[in-house]
Write a protein that holds these residues in place. Sequence first.
Motif, PDB file in Angstrom:
ATOM      1  N   MET A   1     -14.399  10.305 -11.013  1.00  0.00           N
ATOM      2  CA  MET A   1     -15.238  11.469 -11.166  1.00  0.00           C
ATOM      3  C   MET A   1     -15.130  12.381  -9.947  1.00  0.00           C
TER       4      MET A   1
ATOM      5  N   GLU B   1     -11.701  14.257  -9.861  1.00  0.00           N
ATOM      6  CA  GLU B   1     -11.636  15.403 -10.768  1.00  0.00           C
ATOM      7  C   GLU B   1     -12.377  16.599 -10.182  1.00  0.00           C
ATOM      8  N   THR B   2     -13.506  16.352  -9.543  1.00  0.00           N
ATOM      9  CA  THR B   2     -14.286  17.436  -8.930  1.00  0.00           C
ATOM     10  C   THR B   2     -13.513  18.078  -7.783  1.00  0.00           C
TER      11      THR B   2
ATOM     12  N   CYS C   1     -10.249  18.113  -7.380  1.00  0.00           N
ATOM     13  CA  CYS C   1      -9.117  18.866  -7.940  1.00  0.00           C
ATOM     14  C   CYS C   1      -9.570  20.200  -8.523  1.00  0.00           C
ATOM     15  N   SER C   2     -10.705  20.198  -9.175  1.00  0.00           N
ATOM     16  CA  SER C   2     -11.227  21.454  -9.729  1.00  0.00           C
ATOM     17  C   SER C   2     -11.582  22.432  -8.625  1.00  0.00           C
TER      18      SER C   2
ATOM     19  N   VAL D   1      -5.580  20.966 -11.654  1.00  0.00           N
ATOM     20  CA  VAL D   1      -6.327  20.915 -12.914  1.00  0.00           C
ATOM     21  C   VAL D   1      -5.447  20.332 -14.017  1.00  0.00           C
TER      22      VAL D   1
ATOM     23  N   VAL E   1      -5.417  16.617 -13.663  1.00  0.00           N
ATOM     24  CA  VAL E   1      -6.668  16.029 -14.155  1.00  0.00           C
ATOM     25  C   VAL E   1      -6.647  15.959 -15.674  1.00  0.00           C
ATOM     26  N   MET E   2      -6.204  17.033 -16.323  1.00  0.00           N
ATOM     27  CA  MET E   2      -6.212  17.091 -17.781  1.00  0.00           C
ATOM     28  C   MET E   2      -5.218  16.114 -18.408  1.00  0.00           C
TER      29      MET E   2
ATOM     30  N   GLY F   1      -4.474  13.166 -17.135  1.00  0.00           N
ATOM     31  CA  GLY F   1      -4.890  11.800 -16.860  1.00  0.00           C
ATOM     32  C   GLY F   1      -4.190  11.168 -15.671  1.00  0.00           C
TER      33      GLY F   1
ATOM     34  N   VAL G   1      -4.578  11.861 -12.519  1.00  0.00           N
ATOM     35  CA  VAL G   1      -5.532  11.635 -11.428  1.00  0.00           C
ATOM     36  C   VAL G   1      -6.308  10.349 -11.676  1.00  0.00           C
ATOM     37  N   GLN G   2      -6.727  10.111 -12.894  1.00  0.00           N
ATOM     38  CA  GLN G   2      -7.450   8.881 -13.226  1.00  0.00           C
ATOM     39  C   GLN G   2      -6.562   7.664 -13.020  1.00  0.00           C
TER      40      GLN G   2
END
Length: 142
Positions: free
Chosen positions: A1, A4-5, A7-8, A41, A44-45, A47, A49-50
């Motif tokens: 989480m 993702e923040t 990276c945004s 971004v 992240v989209m 996957g 990064v996860q």
Amino acid sequence: MIAETVCSAVSAAGLGIAAVTAYRRRFLAAVRIAAYALVPVALVMTGVVQWLADTAFSPTAWAGFGLLGVSWLLFLTTRAVERRRGGTRKERRAARAEARRETRAGSDAAQPALDPAARPASAPRREDDFSDIEAILKKHGI
């Protein structure tokens, strides 16, 4: 989480910098900055990064990276020893056989060839090379 923040936020900051750059009428640089800003971004989209976050905190993944490092070091060590010895056993045998063949052929080549066609062509004469230069110097009175 959190990844993702982050990276945004990085993407938003990059797009802001691109907007300021475009305002200064440096459009090519602005488009390039915007392209770089969209990469986090996109990661992240998709996957990625996860997956990276899961891998970074996994002891099994770190053990796997350690084994990859050990195998890489073993490979490099064997290549260094092989180069120091002069190649593999098969390559060394082939090199020795080639050296023997060259030694035998070298004794035949040591005798001079009597055929004039086998001799290399003689170098061009130096007087012909300087005739143009002499003509230029005479033209200028030197």
